[in-house]
Design a protein around this motif. Structure first.
Motif, PDB file in Angstrom:
ATOM      1  N   ASP A 286       5.822   2.601   3.031  1.00 55.47           N
ATOM      2  CA  ASP A 286       6.075   1.182   2.769  1.00 55.47           C
ATOM      3  C   ASP A 286       4.762   0.403   2.696  1.00 55.47           C
ATOM      4  O   ASP A 286       4.585  -0.464   1.835  1.00 55.47           O
ATOM      5  N   ALA A 287       3.831   0.718   3.603  1.00 54.88           N
ATOM      6  CA  ALA A 287       2.524   0.048   3.607  1.00 54.88           C
ATOM      7  C   ALA A 287       1.750   0.376   2.329  1.00 54.88           C
ATOM      8  O   ALA A 287       1.072  -0.501   1.772  1.00 54.88           O
ATOM      9  N   CYS A 288       1.870   1.614   1.857  1.00 52.71           N
ATOM     10  CA  CYS A 288       1.239   1.982   0.573  1.00 52.71           C
ATOM     11  C   CYS A 288       1.880   1.198  -0.575  1.00 52.71           C
ATOM     12  O   CYS A 288       1.176   0.736  -1.483  1.00 52.71           O
ATOM     13  N   GLY A 289       3.194   1.063  -0.528  1.00 57.14           N
ATOM     14  CA  GLY A 289       3.883   0.263  -1.547  1.00 57.14           C
ATOM     15  C   GLY A 289       3.397  -1.173  -1.532  1.00 57.14           C
ATOM     16  O   GLY A 289       3.145  -1.775  -2.582  1.00 57.14           O
ATOM     17  N   ALA A 290       3.251  -1.734  -0.330  1.00 57.03           N
ATOM     18  CA  ALA A 290       2.741  -3.108  -0.209  1.00 57.03           C
ATOM     19  C   ALA A 290       1.323  -3.204  -0.769  1.00 57.03           C
ATOM     20  O   ALA A 290       0.984  -4.175  -1.450  1.00 57.03           O
ATOM     21  N   ALA A 291       0.497  -2.193  -0.495  1.00 56.87           N
ATOM     22  CA  ALA A 291      -0.874  -2.187  -1.026  1.00 56.87           C
ATOM     23  C   ALA A 291      -0.864  -2.111  -2.550  1.00 56.87           C
ATOM     24  O   ALA A 291      -1.666  -2.777  -3.216  1.00 56.87           O
ATOM     25  N   ILE A 292       0.037  -1.321  -3.102  1.00 52.34           N
ATOM     26  CA  ILE A 292       0.166  -1.250  -4.563  1.00 52.34           C
ATOM     27  C   ILE A 292       0.592  -2.607  -5.115  1.00 52.34           C
ATOM     28  O   ILE A 292       0.077  -3.066  -6.136  1.00 52.34           O
ATOM     29  N   GLY A 293       1.520  -3.265  -4.420  1.00 51.25           N
ATOM     30  CA  GLY A 293       1.933  -4.610  -4.826  1.00 51.25           C
ATOM     31  C   GLY A 293       0.763  -5.580  -4.799  1.00 51.25           C
ATOM     32  O   GLY A 293       0.593  -6.392  -5.716  1.00 51.25           O
ATOM     33  N   LEU A 294      -0.064  -5.494  -3.742  1.00 53.36           N
ATOM     34  CA  LEU A 294      -1.259  -6.347  -3.658  1.00 53.36           C
ATOM     35  C   LEU A 294      -2.207  -6.083  -4.816  1.00 53.36           C
ATOM     36  O   LEU A 294      -2.736  -7.018  -5.420  1.00 53.36           O
ATOM     37  N   LEU A 295      -2.419  -4.811  -5.106  1.00 53.21           N
ATOM     38  CA  LEU A 295      -3.297  -4.450  -6.218  1.00 53.21           C
ATOM     39  C   LEU A 295      -2.755  -5.013  -7.533  1.00 53.21           C
ATOM     40  O   LEU A 295      -3.507  -5.591  -8.331  1.00 53.21           O
ATOM     41  N   MET A 296      -1.457  -4.876  -7.733  1.00 53.90           N
ATOM     42  CA  MET A 296      -0.846  -5.375  -8.972  1.00 53.90           C
ATOM     43  C   MET A 296      -0.998  -6.889  -9.106  1.00 53.90           C
ATOM     44  O   MET A 296      -1.376  -7.387 -10.168  1.00 53.90           O
ATOM     45  N   ILE A 297      -0.733  -7.625  -8.025  1.00 48.25           N
ATOM     46  CA  ILE A 297      -0.820  -9.084  -8.107  1.00 48.25           C
ATOM     47  C   ILE A 297      -2.274  -9.535  -8.221  1.00 48.25           C
ATOM     48  O   ILE A 297      -2.572 -10.507  -8.916  1.00 48.25           O
ATOM     49  N   CYS A 298      -3.201  -8.817  -7.582  1.00 47.76           N
ATOM     50  CA  CYS A 298      -4.634  -9.147  -7.729  1.00 47.76           C
ATOM     51  C   CYS A 298      -5.092  -8.946  -9.167  1.00 47.76           C
ATOM     52  O   CYS A 298      -5.782  -9.805  -9.735  1.00 47.76           O
ATOM     53  N   LEU A 299      -4.704  -7.823  -9.751  1.00 43.64           N
ATOM     54  CA  LEU A 299      -5.080  -7.548 -11.140  1.00 43.64           C
ATOM     55  C   LEU A 299      -4.464  -8.573 -12.081  1.00 43.64           C
ATOM     56  O   LEU A 299      -5.114  -9.056 -13.012  1.00 43.64           O
ATOM     57  N   TRP A 300      -3.214  -8.924 -11.836  1.00 41.65           N
ATOM     58  CA  TRP A 300      -2.536  -9.910 -12.681  1.00 41.65           C
ATOM     59  C   TRP A 300      -3.226 -11.273 -12.568  1.00 41.65           C
ATOM     60  O   TRP A 300      -3.473 -11.931 -13.586  1.00 41.65           O
ATOM     61  N   CYS A 301      -3.551 -11.677 -11.336  1.00 33.89           N
ATOM     62  CA  CYS A 301      -4.229 -12.975 -11.147  1.00 33.89           C
ATOM     63  C   CYS A 301      -5.606 -12.971 -11.803  1.00 33.89           C
ATOM     64  O   CYS A 301      -6.002 -13.960 -12.430  1.00 33.89           O
TER      65      CYS A 301
ATOM     66  N   LEU B 175       6.036 -10.967  -3.794  1.00 36.42           N
ATOM     67  CA  LEU B 175       6.749 -12.235  -3.585  1.00 36.42           C
ATOM     68  C   LEU B 175       6.124 -13.050  -2.463  1.00 36.42           C
ATOM     69  O   LEU B 175       6.004 -14.281  -2.576  1.00 36.42           O
ATOM     70  N   TRP B 176       5.692 -12.382  -1.377  1.00 39.48           N
ATOM     71  CA  TRP B 176       5.015 -13.098  -0.300  1.00 39.48           C
ATOM     72  C   TRP B 176       3.719 -13.731  -0.794  1.00 39.48           C
ATOM     73  O   TRP B 176       3.411 -14.880  -0.462  1.00 39.48           O
ATOM     74  N   VAL B 177       2.949 -12.998  -1.600  1.00 36.85           N
ATOM     75  CA  VAL B 177       1.694 -13.551  -2.131  1.00 36.85           C
ATOM     76  C   VAL B 177       1.989 -14.780  -2.986  1.00 36.85           C
ATOM     77  O   VAL B 177       1.334 -15.818  -2.850  1.00 36.85           O
ATOM     78  N   LEU B 178       2.968 -14.679  -3.872  1.00 36.24           N
ATOM     79  CA  LEU B 178       3.296 -15.812  -4.743  1.00 36.24           C
ATOM     80  C   LEU B 178       3.723 -17.033  -3.935  1.00 36.24           C
ATOM     81  O   LEU B 178       3.315 -18.160  -4.222  1.00 36.24           O
ATOM     82  N   TYR B 179       4.529 -16.808  -2.911  1.00 37.48           N
ATOM     83  CA  TYR B 179       4.946 -17.918  -2.042  1.00 37.48           C
ATOM     84  C   TYR B 179       3.734 -18.541  -1.345  1.00 37.48           C
ATOM     85  O   TYR B 179       3.563 -19.760  -1.342  1.00 37.48           O
TER      86      TYR B 179
END
Length: 157
Positions: free
Chosen positions: A125-140, A77-81
């Motif tokens: 939590d930091a690993c979760g955030a990294a997974i979120g980053l990976l997911m949004i990078c792959l999606w983009c 959500l932070w990346v999208l914002y």
């Protein structure tokens, strides 16, 4: 979605994390047990046959997966914002804000009865955030290639 829509979703996500963290130890355990009961029903498991140590391990895994999931979502959500708001270095900033919030959340938990602050939870939590980053990078990347392919195909006509 307008940039303030994503910011609102960030605030909602952080509020949900805060409220879960504000639960005392017993309530938090009951929430984990509810999720385990839900998994038992969804996957037709017989949890009652598990040993107490295995049940405790399952509860631990559920809690840590919840940590990772909520922080993965917050980072996305932070990346999208930030991308909508045209921030430079949106990914790094989003990751940093998410980890800072994880640290503040653990500090908050230190003051909740039956809870404690754990450095290991910040790491999860930091690993979760990294997974979120990976997911949004792959999606983009997937989305960019999809539109690039579509544009190239339309040029052939």
């Amino acid at each position: 979605m307008k940039k303030y829509g994503y910011l609102s979703l960030c605030i909602v996500c952080m509020t949900a994390i805060f409220l879960f963290s504000a639960q005392n130890g017993d309530t938090s355990n009951n929430t984990s047990n509810f999720v385990i009961t839900l998994l038992e029903q969804l996957f037709h498991l017989d949890i009652e046959k598990l040993s107490p140590s295995l049940l405790e391990m399952l509860s631990f895994v559920v809690r840590k997966c919840a940590h990772m999931s909520e922080y993965a979502l917050l980072c996305i959500l932070w990346v999208l914002y930030m991308k909508e708001a045209h921030f430079t270095k949106a990914y790094m900033l989003a990751y940093g804000l998410t980890v800072i919030y994880a640290v503040s959340d653990e500090i908050h938990q230190a003051f909740v009865p039956g809870r404690s602050a754990q450095l290991s939870d910040v790491c999860i939590d930091a690993c979760g955030a990294a997974i979120g980053l990976l997911m949004i990078c792959l999606w983009c990347r997937w989305r960019q290639r999809k539109y690039q392919t579509r544009a190239e195909n339309s040029d052939h006509f």
